[in-house]
Design a protein around this motif. Structure first.
Motif, short mmCIF file in Angstrom:
data_model
loop_
_atom_site.label_atom_id
_atom_site.label_comp_id
_atom_site.label_asym_id
_atom_site.label_seq_id
_atom_site.Cartn_x
_atom_site.Cartn_y
_atom_site.Cartn_z
N TRP A 294 -11.92 46.30 -52.08
CA TRP A 294 -11.45 47.49 -51.36
C TRP A 294 -10.93 47.11 -49.97
O TRP A 294 -9.89 47.61 -49.52
CB TRP A 294 -12.60 48.49 -51.27
CG TRP A 294 -12.24 49.80 -50.65
CD1 TRP A 294 -12.10 50.07 -49.32
CD2 TRP A 294 -11.97 51.03 -51.34
NE1 TRP A 294 -11.78 51.38 -49.13
CE2 TRP A 294 -11.69 52.01 -50.35
CE3 TRP A 294 -11.96 51.41 -52.67
CZ2 TRP A 294 -11.39 53.33 -50.66
CZ3 TRP A 294 -11.67 52.72 -52.99
CH2 TRP A 294 -11.38 53.66 -52.00
N ASP A 295 -11.69 46.23 -49.27
CA ASP A 295 -11.27 45.81 -47.93
C ASP A 295 -9.99 44.98 -47.99
O ASP A 295 -9.13 45.09 -47.11
CB ASP A 295 -12.38 45.00 -47.27
CG ASP A 295 -13.58 45.86 -46.91
OD1 ASP A 295 -13.40 47.09 -46.77
OD2 ASP A 295 -14.71 45.32 -46.82
N ARG B 234 -7.21 47.36 -48.26
CA ARG B 234 -6.96 48.00 -46.98
C ARG B 234 -6.19 47.07 -46.04
O ARG B 234 -5.28 47.50 -45.31
CB ARG B 234 -8.29 48.41 -46.34
CG ARG B 234 -8.92 49.65 -46.96
CD ARG B 234 -10.19 50.02 -46.21
NE ARG B 234 -10.80 51.22 -46.73
CZ ARG B 234 -10.50 52.46 -46.35
NH1 ARG B 234 -9.58 52.64 -45.42
NH2 ARG B 234 -11.10 53.50 -46.89
N LEU C 36 -2.56 46.90 -47.19
CA LEU C 36 -1.83 48.13 -46.87
C LEU C 36 -1.88 48.47 -45.40
O LEU C 36 -1.28 49.48 -44.98
CB LEU C 36 -2.40 49.30 -47.69
CG LEU C 36 -2.27 49.16 -49.21
CD1 LEU C 36 -2.96 50.33 -49.89
CD2 LEU C 36 -0.81 49.09 -49.62
N LYS C 37 -2.60 47.68 -44.60
CA LYS C 37 -2.74 47.89 -43.16
C LYS C 37 -3.31 49.26 -42.86
O LYS C 37 -2.81 50.00 -42.00
CB LYS C 37 -1.38 47.70 -42.46
CG LYS C 37 -0.83 46.29 -42.59
CD LYS C 37 0.50 46.16 -41.87
CE LYS C 37 1.04 44.74 -42.02
NZ LYS C 37 2.36 44.58 -41.31
N THR C 38 -4.37 49.59 -43.57
CA THR C 38 -5.07 50.86 -43.36
C THR C 38 -6.25 50.63 -42.45
O THR C 38 -7.03 49.70 -42.68
CB THR C 38 -5.55 51.45 -44.70
OG1 THR C 38 -4.43 51.55 -45.56
CG2 THR C 38 -6.17 52.82 -44.51
N VAL D 131 -9.87 50.63 -40.90
CA VAL D 131 -11.20 50.74 -41.50
C VAL D 131 -12.08 51.60 -40.59
O VAL D 131 -12.15 51.36 -39.37
CB VAL D 131 -11.84 49.35 -41.69
CG1 VAL D 131 -13.22 49.49 -42.32
CG2 VAL D 131 -10.93 48.48 -42.55
N GLN D 132 -12.72 52.59 -41.17
CA GLN D 132 -13.62 53.45 -40.42
C GLN D 132 -15.04 52.91 -40.52
O GLN D 132 -15.69 53.01 -41.56
CB GLN D 132 -13.55 54.88 -40.96
CG GLN D 132 -12.16 55.50 -40.83
CD GLN D 132 -12.11 56.91 -41.39
OE1 GLN D 132 -13.10 57.42 -41.87
NE2 GLN D 132 -10.94 57.52 -41.30
N ARG E 266 -18.47 53.55 -43.11
CA ARG E 266 -19.08 52.44 -43.82
C ARG E 266 -20.58 52.35 -43.54
O ARG E 266 -21.40 52.17 -44.45
CB ARG E 266 -18.38 51.14 -43.40
CG ARG E 266 -18.96 49.89 -44.05
CD ARG E 266 -18.76 49.93 -45.55
NE ARG E 266 -17.38 50.07 -45.91
CZ ARG E 266 -16.49 49.07 -45.92
NH1 ARG E 266 -16.87 47.85 -45.63
NH2 ARG E 266 -15.25 49.28 -46.27
N HIS F 88 -8.04 54.55 -56.55
CA HIS F 88 -7.35 53.87 -55.46
C HIS F 88 -6.51 52.71 -55.97
O HIS F 88 -5.40 52.47 -55.47
CB HIS F 88 -8.38 53.37 -54.45
CG HIS F 88 -7.77 52.75 -53.23
ND1 HIS F 88 -7.04 53.47 -52.31
CD2 HIS F 88 -7.78 51.45 -52.78
CE1 HIS F 88 -6.62 52.68 -51.35
NE2 HIS F 88 -7.05 51.44 -51.61
N VAL G 54 -2.40 52.25 -55.59
CA VAL G 54 -1.81 51.10 -54.90
C VAL G 54 -0.89 50.32 -55.81
O VAL G 54 0.25 50.01 -55.45
CB VAL G 54 -2.94 50.20 -54.36
CG1 VAL G 54 -2.37 48.90 -53.80
CG2 VAL G 54 -3.72 50.94 -53.28
#
Length: 355
Positions: A157-158, A161, A164-166, A168-169, A173, A279, A283
């Motif tokens: 998942w990371d 992210r 996709l350059k999302t 991370v919160q 987490r 997800h 993607v």
């Protein structure tokens, strides 16, 4: 008493209205005779009385010779046409299959992969329970394997992210980790109770109820790709049915460790893994197809050691859902006949005014 006069007056009724064929001159002569006859008796002449109205007869012209007004597409007005009359321009507004979407075979096959994925995941879960129930798999091994796959899933998942350059919160987490730890401790404390939950219930009833709950899970599962974090209806019904089926199956195990490992694996498999699959499909379609193939192969391989008949039925059902149903849907599209036209109910246009 005035003498009786035979006035040549004739009327005829048609569908278009009342038509009077007597000319106005004959009525005028009758009025003169009646006036002369009644004047000596003290009666008022006919000219002083209200004469009957002659609809359609204007200056001696019959209604049949008068040009009719154009027909209007209005129901609640009186017109010179029958109620079922339509003009030649009525069917110009006819539309056939205006809102029908024609499907492509490749697109429909790709869309069916989500159904195949979930059905394969249910088969893998059932195979894991059968191996755990027979003793071919221990509770400790299942717990370590499920924990390792969960860590691998979070790493993947990371990586997605980062690709996709999302952002991370970290707060989300940390909250997820705290909730998972607390839930695991609570589940470990309830394992002895869950193990003896259905001692007085026969095994046949347990198996039948499990099948019913898994069918509900398969029917009400959220197959869309837009919802990643919130579980809404009918996805909540699907998740609850899977949890109930897992609790029923866990009550048939013989150790508390096996119950804890199996229920923790069930929650990861039916709550977290579907979010990861959604997800992944959003993607990359190729990665989603690869996941489908891997899950189907794992399910078929695990059931080959349990029951070859069930494994073959699963393979045939998967092929039918993935390749047969899309072909069937496209073939049925030729019989689609949706029509729209001026006979449809009017749709009101609602205007929203904002201050």
């Amino acid at each position: 008493m005035p003498p009786r006069l035979n006035v040549p007056f004739r009327s005829r009724r048609r569908d278009t209205g009342a038509e009077y064929t007597a000319p106005l001159s004959a009525l005028q002569d009758a009025d003169d005779v009646l006036g002369a006859a009644t004047a000596s008796d003290g009666f008022a002449p006919l000219t002083a009385l209200a004469r009957p109205q002659l609809p359609g007869a204007v200056a001696g012209v019959p209604l049949s010779l008068r040009p009719r007004r154009p027909w209007r597409k209005l129901l609640y007005i009186q017109q010179d046409y029958p109620d079922d009359y339509v003009d030649s321009t009525f069917l110009r507004e006819l539309q056939k299959n205006a809102n029908v979407r024609m499907y492509d075979y490749r697109t429909v096959v790709l869309q069916t992969t989500v159904v195949t994925q979930h059905m394969s995941s249910i088969m893998v879960f059932i195979a894991v329970f059968i191996n755990l129930y027979r003793g071919a798999l221990t509770g400790s091994a299942l717990l370590w394997c499920s924990s390792a796959t969960t860590v691998v899933g979070f790493v993947a998942w990371d990586m997605l992210r980062l690709a996709l350059k999302t952002p991370v919160q970290r707060i989300v987490r940390l909250g997820l980790i705290k909730g998972a730890v607390l839930f695991a401790l609570l589940l470990f404390g309830l394992s002895p109770i869950l193990r003896t939950l259905t001692e007085d219930t026969s095994s046949d009833t347990i198996w039948a109820m499990t099948v019913i709950f898994f069918c509900v899970n398969l029917a009400f599962h959220d197959y869309s790709t837009g919802n990643l974090t919130n579980i809404r209806f009918p996805g909540s019904v699907s998740l609850n049915a899977a949890v109930l089926a897992s609790v029923l199956l866990a009550s048939q195990l013989d150790s508390n460790t096996s119950v804890f490992a199996f229920l923790s694996f069930a929650l990861k498999w039916f709550a977290l893994f579907p979010i990861f699959r959604r997800h992944l499909k959003r993607v990359s379609a190729a990665a989603s197809v690869a996941t489908t193939v891997v899950l189907a192969l794992v399910a078929a391989t695990m059931f080959m050691y349990i029951s070859r008949a069930i494994a073959m039925l699963f393979v045939l059902g998967t092929l039918f859902i993935t390749f047969g149903c899309p072909l069937w849907l496209i073939w049925v599209q030729r019989y689609k006949n949706e029509i729209h036209g001026p006979w449809d109910e009017a749709r009101p246009v609602v205007h929203h005014y904002f201050n």
